[in-house]
Design a protein around this motif. Structure first.
Motif, PDB file in Angstrom:
ATOM      1  N   ALA A 204      49.692 -60.191  -8.745  1.00  0.00           N
ATOM      2  CA  ALA A 204      50.892 -59.500  -9.230  1.00  0.00           C
ATOM      3  C   ALA A 204      52.140 -60.048  -8.561  1.00  0.00           C
ATOM      4  O   ALA A 204      53.165 -60.293  -9.210  1.00  0.00           O
ATOM      5  CB  ALA A 204      50.767 -58.002  -8.971  1.00  0.00           C
ATOM      6  N   MET A 205      52.079 -60.266  -7.245  1.00  0.00           N
ATOM      7  CA  MET A 205      53.241 -60.796  -6.522  1.00  0.00           C
ATOM      8  C   MET A 205      53.455 -62.272  -6.841  1.00  0.00           C
ATOM      9  O   MET A 205      54.594 -62.747  -6.909  1.00  0.00           O
ATOM     10  CB  MET A 205      53.049 -60.567  -5.022  1.00  0.00           C
ATOM     11  N   GLY A 206      52.358 -63.006  -7.051  1.00  0.00           N
ATOM     12  CA  GLY A 206      52.478 -64.406  -7.420  1.00  0.00           C
ATOM     13  C   GLY A 206      53.143 -64.587  -8.771  1.00  0.00           C
ATOM     14  O   GLY A 206      53.956 -65.503  -8.963  1.00  0.00           O
ATOM     15  N   ALA A 207      52.828 -63.703  -9.720  1.00  0.00           N
ATOM     16  CA  ALA A 207      53.450 -63.784 -11.047  1.00  0.00           C
ATOM     17  C   ALA A 207      54.950 -63.536 -10.959  1.00  0.00           C
ATOM     18  O   ALA A 207      55.730 -64.056 -11.767  1.00  0.00           O
ATOM     19  CB  ALA A 207      52.801 -62.765 -11.982  1.00  0.00           C
ATOM     20  N   ALA A 208      55.368 -62.743  -9.952  1.00  0.00           N
ATOM     21  CA  ALA A 208      56.797 -62.492  -9.738  1.00  0.00           C
ATOM     22  C   ALA A 208      57.456 -63.589  -8.909  1.00  0.00           C
ATOM     23  O   ALA A 208      58.670 -63.565  -8.701  1.00  0.00           O
ATOM     24  CB  ALA A 208      56.980 -61.142  -9.048  1.00  0.00           C
ATOM     25  N   GLY A 209      56.642 -64.536  -8.407  1.00  0.00           N
ATOM     26  CA  GLY A 209      57.186 -65.653  -7.636  1.00  0.00           C
ATOM     27  C   GLY A 209      57.499 -65.324  -6.201  1.00  0.00           C
ATOM     28  O   GLY A 209      58.347 -65.976  -5.580  1.00  0.00           O
ATOM     29  N   ALA A 210      56.798 -64.304  -5.635  1.00  0.00           N
ATOM     30  CA  ALA A 210      57.123 -63.905  -4.262  1.00  0.00           C
ATOM     31  C   ALA A 210      55.893 -63.376  -3.535  1.00  0.00           C
ATOM     32  O   ALA A 210      55.840 -62.194  -3.169  1.00  0.00           O
ATOM     33  CB  ALA A 210      58.230 -62.859  -4.260  1.00  0.00           C
ATOM     34  N   VAL A 211      54.899 -64.235  -3.315  1.00  0.00           N
ATOM     35  CA  VAL A 211      53.781 -63.871  -2.443  1.00  0.00           C
ATOM     36  C   VAL A 211      54.334 -63.809  -1.017  1.00  0.00           C
ATOM     37  O   VAL A 211      54.900 -64.788  -0.531  1.00  0.00           O
ATOM     38  CB  VAL A 211      52.648 -64.907  -2.528  1.00  0.00           C
ATOM     39  N   PRO A 212      54.205 -62.674  -0.300  1.00  0.00           N
ATOM     40  CA  PRO A 212      54.869 -62.545   1.004  1.00  0.00           C
ATOM     41  C   PRO A 212      54.194 -63.286   2.140  1.00  0.00           C
ATOM     42  O   PRO A 212      54.795 -63.520   3.174  1.00  0.00           O
ATOM     43  CB  PRO A 212      54.853 -61.039   1.255  1.00  0.00           C
ATOM     44  N   CYS A 213      52.916 -63.650   1.945  1.00  0.00           N
ATOM     45  CA  CYS A 213      52.219 -64.442   2.965  1.00  0.00           C
ATOM     46  C   CYS A 213      51.210 -65.347   2.277  1.00  0.00           C
ATOM     47  O   CYS A 213      50.167 -64.886   1.809  1.00  0.00           O
ATOM     48  CB  CYS A 213      51.525 -63.547   3.984  1.00  0.00           C
ATOM     49  N   VAL A 214      51.529 -66.628   2.197  1.00  0.00           N
ATOM     50  CA  VAL A 214      50.601 -67.610   1.645  1.00  0.00           C
ATOM     51  C   VAL A 214      49.625 -67.954   2.768  1.00  0.00           C
ATOM     52  O   VAL A 214      49.982 -68.623   3.732  1.00  0.00           O
ATOM     53  CB  VAL A 214      51.349 -68.863   1.151  1.00  0.00           C
ATOM     54  N   SER A 215      48.412 -67.475   2.644  1.00  0.00           N
ATOM     55  CA  SER A 215      47.446 -67.555   3.741  1.00  0.00           C
ATOM     56  C   SER A 215      47.218 -68.988   4.209  1.00  0.00           C
ATOM     57  O   SER A 215      46.961 -69.900   3.412  1.00  0.00           O
ATOM     58  CB  SER A 215      46.109 -66.947   3.310  1.00  0.00           C
ATOM     59  N   GLY A 216      47.281 -69.162   5.532  1.00  0.00           N
ATOM     60  CA  GLY A 216      47.170 -70.481   6.121  1.00  0.00           C
ATOM     61  C   GLY A 216      45.796 -71.087   6.085  1.00  0.00           C
ATOM     62  O   GLY A 216      45.620 -72.252   6.470  1.00  0.00           O
ATOM     63  N   ARG A 217      44.788 -70.336   5.621  1.00  0.00           N
ATOM     64  CA  ARG A 217      43.456 -70.944   5.537  1.00  0.00           C
ATOM     65  C   ARG A 217      43.465 -72.122   4.581  1.00  0.00           C
ATOM     66  O   ARG A 217      42.796 -73.111   4.812  1.00  0.00           O
ATOM     67  CB  ARG A 217      42.425 -69.884   5.125  1.00  0.00           C
ATOM     68  N   LEU A 305      63.833 -59.465   2.835  1.00  0.00           N
ATOM     69  CA  LEU A 305      62.975 -58.612   2.009  1.00  0.00           C
ATOM     70  C   LEU A 305      63.703 -58.059   0.793  1.00  0.00           C
ATOM     71  O   LEU A 305      63.112 -57.904  -0.278  1.00  0.00           O
ATOM     72  CB  LEU A 305      62.425 -57.456   2.856  1.00  0.00           C
ATOM     73  N   TRP A 306      64.996 -57.765   0.941  1.00  0.00           N
ATOM     74  CA  TRP A 306      65.727 -57.123  -0.156  1.00  0.00           C
ATOM     75  C   TRP A 306      66.072 -58.092  -1.272  1.00  0.00           C
ATOM     76  O   TRP A 306      66.567 -57.666  -2.321  1.00  0.00           O
ATOM     77  CB  TRP A 306      66.992 -56.459   0.401  1.00  0.00           C
ATOM     78  N   ARG A 307      65.778 -59.371  -1.068  1.00  0.00           N
ATOM     79  CA  ARG A 307      66.088 -60.363  -2.110  1.00  0.00           C
ATOM     80  C   ARG A 307      64.857 -60.772  -2.927  1.00  0.00           C
ATOM     81  O   ARG A 307      64.962 -61.644  -3.792  1.00  0.00           O
ATOM     82  CB  ARG A 307      66.723 -61.606  -1.462  1.00  0.00           C
ATOM     83  N   VAL A 308      63.704 -60.172  -2.640  1.00  0.00           N
ATOM     84  CA  VAL A 308      62.493 -60.510  -3.391  1.00  0.00           C
ATOM     85  C   VAL A 308      62.235 -59.442  -4.445  1.00  0.00           C
ATOM     86  O   VAL A 308      62.792 -58.343  -4.385  1.00  0.00           O
ATOM     87  CB  VAL A 308      61.271 -60.651  -2.452  1.00  0.00           C
ATOM     88  N   PRO A 309      61.389 -59.724  -5.446  1.00  0.00           N
ATOM     89  CA  PRO A 309      61.125 -58.751  -6.515  1.00  0.00           C
ATOM     90  C   PRO A 309      60.544 -57.430  -5.999  1.00  0.00           C
ATOM     91  O   PRO A 309      59.965 -57.357  -4.911  1.00  0.00           O
ATOM     92  CB  PRO A 309      60.118 -59.491  -7.412  1.00  0.00           C
ATOM     93  N   LYS A 313      58.563 -56.140  -2.484  1.00  0.00           N
ATOM     94  CA  LYS A 313      59.210 -55.171  -1.578  1.00  0.00           C
ATOM     95  C   LYS A 313      58.289 -53.994  -1.294  1.00  0.00           C
ATOM     96  O   LYS A 313      58.059 -53.616  -0.143  1.00  0.00           O
ATOM     97  CB  LYS A 313      60.490 -54.620  -2.211  1.00  0.00           C
ATOM     98  N   ILE A 314      57.777 -53.375  -2.362  1.00  0.00           N
ATOM     99  CA  ILE A 314      57.005 -52.145  -2.202  1.00  0.00           C
ATOM    100  C   ILE A 314      55.683 -52.416  -1.503  1.00  0.00           C
ATOM    101  O   ILE A 314      55.191 -51.596  -0.722  1.00  0.00           O
ATOM    102  CB  ILE A 314      56.787 -51.454  -3.575  1.00  0.00           C
ATOM    103  N   THR A 315      55.101 -53.589  -1.725  1.00  0.00           N
ATOM    104  CA  THR A 315      53.841 -53.922  -1.067  1.00  0.00           C
ATOM    105  C   THR A 315      54.045 -54.115   0.430  1.00  0.00           C
ATOM    106  O   THR A 315      53.262 -53.621   1.249  1.00  0.00           O
ATOM    107  CB  THR A 315      53.231 -55.190  -1.689  1.00  0.00           C
ATOM    108  N   VAL A 316      55.092 -54.817   0.804  1.00  0.00           N
ATOM    109  CA  VAL A 316      55.393 -55.026   2.223  1.00  0.00           C
ATOM    110  C   VAL A 316      55.676 -53.701   2.917  1.00  0.00           C
ATOM    111  O   VAL A 316      55.175 -53.438   4.023  1.00  0.00           O
ATOM    112  CB  VAL A 316      56.585 -55.991   2.381  1.00  0.00           C
ATOM    113  N   LEU A 317      56.468 -52.845   2.277  1.00  0.00           N
ATOM    114  CA  LEU A 317      56.778 -51.544   2.878  1.00  0.00           C
ATOM    115  C   LEU A 317      55.527 -50.686   3.027  1.00  0.00           C
ATOM    116  O   LEU A 317      55.356 -49.981   4.028  1.00  0.00           O
ATOM    117  CB  LEU A 317      57.823 -50.817   2.042  1.00  0.00           C
ATOM    118  N   GLN A 318      54.618 -50.757   2.050  1.00  0.00           N
ATOM    119  CA  GLN A 318      53.361 -50.021   2.154  1.00  0.00           C
ATOM    120  C   GLN A 318      52.529 -50.516   3.334  1.00  0.00           C
ATOM    121  O   GLN A 318      51.927 -49.726   4.064  1.00  0.00           O
ATOM    122  CB  GLN A 318      52.552 -50.149   0.862  1.00  0.00           C
ATOM    123  N   ILE A 319      52.480 -51.840   3.524  1.00  0.00           N
ATOM    124  CA  ILE A 319      51.730 -52.415   4.644  1.00  0.00           C
ATOM    125  C   ILE A 319      52.301 -51.913   5.970  1.00  0.00           C
ATOM    126  O   ILE A 319      51.567 -51.514   6.875  1.00  0.00           O
ATOM    127  CB  ILE A 319      51.759 -53.950   4.579  1.00  0.00           C
TER     128      ILE A 319
END
Length: 438
Positions: A204-217, A305-309, A313-319
């Motif tokens: 869902a976040m990728g489709a919006a173009g803003a995955v908040p953490c692209v896993s380093g694995r 954070l306030w400049r992303v979709p 935003k809501i996912t990061v705040l929930q975390i």
């Protein structure tokens, strides 16, 4: 109209308002939990639907690729096995940044005599320093940053290049699961949690173009997006202390803040080592939670954070707020609503397991037998959301890797021996016994 008015009058006159009042008095104490539950479940359903609608990006775009692998005292057997999976997909170069003491791994890589592979010995000062050394040596357009204990599934390298046809894409994340999940119950639990992330949240976040953490694995970046911010990756300080771990979240936000998009490619799949023991599992979660707090609080403080979709935003705040929301809900239910009887406690446990089962439906469709470890999963979610995250919050500026050490080979519970099942161990013991008899 007269008939309807008469029917309404008859219904209201027959209605026992005392019963209605009693019913509301019985129901009203649950109202706060109902509102909170409606919000949480509504957001989950919103993400779930958006993730189901997200599709992989398919193009014919291809570019040159540099694979950069920071390796700190990795088990050489694990590293060589993972290396085979990278080589099979024919990148233009593979740069493996080994610690100066990793001489066995260095010798084994050199013995391959493959010009594609460039092992270097480097004095590691955390993973970020090794990444910086490798990235500066990289020559090609796309940087594929991969952990030393991660295996690529077929066509990963081809699929991760496809989204870069869009010049605004700065980073591409992969779909990651647990290597040999069946070897430990804690690997199965980790696999469940990882699957929920990559099936129900990240798309869902990728489709919006803003995955908040692209896993380093396995994280893939446009080289031209990374070089200008590399200094800020290597030299991040939080409350006066140099940051050691959390490189993937930091680099993701540096790229997002530069105006690029970070997307998810579900067809690019990787398998990664996870801890086999409870102790190592907990230590890994503590590290990840500390990283999340530092990363996301920095994103808030800098205004990123306030400049992303909205979905991001809501996912990061929930975390960030998970310990608060989970804690208040548990406190309210335990001390105000749950009857301390066999029936009351049983009902609460059934409610808890049902909720976790529904949220894990994406994983259970792939591994239906994992329904048997649902109680362990529910316990783990509470453990992570409350004591682990609370401890991580109050110690977020304690820097360290926690699961890798200078005096041991491989991560805690993540060496080649940990991949053996009990059946493997028993068979090996039996073979040894037979050999002794002979």
């Amino acid at each position: 109209m007269g008939t309807l008015d008469t029917q309404w009058s008859d219904w209201t006159s027959n209605l026992n308002w005392r019963d209605v009042s009693a019913f509301w008095a019985e129901l009203s104490p649950y109202f706060p939990v109902a509102v909170a539950g409606a919000i949480v479940w509504g957001l989950w359903l919103y993400r779930f639907i958006l993730s189901r609608r997200a599709k992989p990006i398919v193009t014919d775009y291809r570019a040159t690729t540099s694979v950069v692998v920071p390796s700190f005292h990795e088990d050489p057997d694990i590293l060589m096995s993972a290396l085979e999976s990278w080589l099979s997909q024919r990148p233009d170069e593979i740069i493996i940044v080994l610690d100066v003491e990793d001489l066995d791994a260095y010798a084994r890589i050199e013995a391959l005599h493959d010009p594609t592979i460039k092992p270097i010995l480097f004095h590691h000062v955390g993973k970020r320093s090794a990444l910086g050394a490798g990235i500066r040596l990289a020559k090609y357009d796309i940087l594929v940053l991969t952990d030393s204990d991660t295996w690529w599934q077929p066509d990963l390298l081809q699929n991760v290049q496809m989204p870069f046809i869009d010049p605004l894409v700065g980073a591409v994340g992969t779909h990651q699961t647990v290597y040999k999940r069946e070897t430990s119950v804690w690997r199965r639990i980790a696999d469940w949690l990882v699957n929920i992330r990559y099936l129900d949240y990240v798309p869902a976040m990728g489709a919006a173009g803003a995955v908040p953490c692209v896993s380093g694995r396995t994280a893939v970046y446009r080289r031209s997006a990374v070089l200008p911010v590399l200094e800020h990756l290597e030299n991040e300080y939080f409350l006066g202390k140099r940051c050691i771990s959390g490189d993937d979240g930091r680099l993701t936000w540096l790229v997002l803040a530069s105006g690029y998009k970070t997307v998810h490619q579900s067809t690019a799949r990787a398998l990664s080592m996870f801890p086999s023991s409870f102790r190592a599992f907990v230590r890994q979660r503590v590290r990840w939670s500390r990283n999340s707090y530092r990363c996301y609080l920095t994103a808030i403080g800098t205004g990123w954070l306030w400049r992303v979709p909205f979905i991001t935003k809501i996912t990061v705040l929930q975390i960030l707020l998970t310990p608060l929301t989970m804690g208040l809900t548990m406190f309210y239910l335990i001390f105000y609503r749950v009857d301390v009887t066999v029936l009351g406690v049983s009902a609460a446990l059934c409610w808890l397991l049902l909720g976790r089962g529904i949220r894990g439906i994406s994983h259970l469709r792939r591994h239906p037998r994992d329904i048997l470890i649902l109680p362990v999963l529910a316990f783990t979610v509470i453990l992570v959301a409350l004591p682990i995250k609370l401890y991580a919050f109050f110690t977020m500026n304690k820097q360290g890797w926690l699961t890798r050490h200078a005096d041991q080979t491989g991560g805690d519970g993540q060496n080649a021996v940990s991949l053996k099942t009990k059946a493997d161990t028993a068979a090996h013991s039996a073979d040894g016994a037979r050999g002794a008899i002979v």
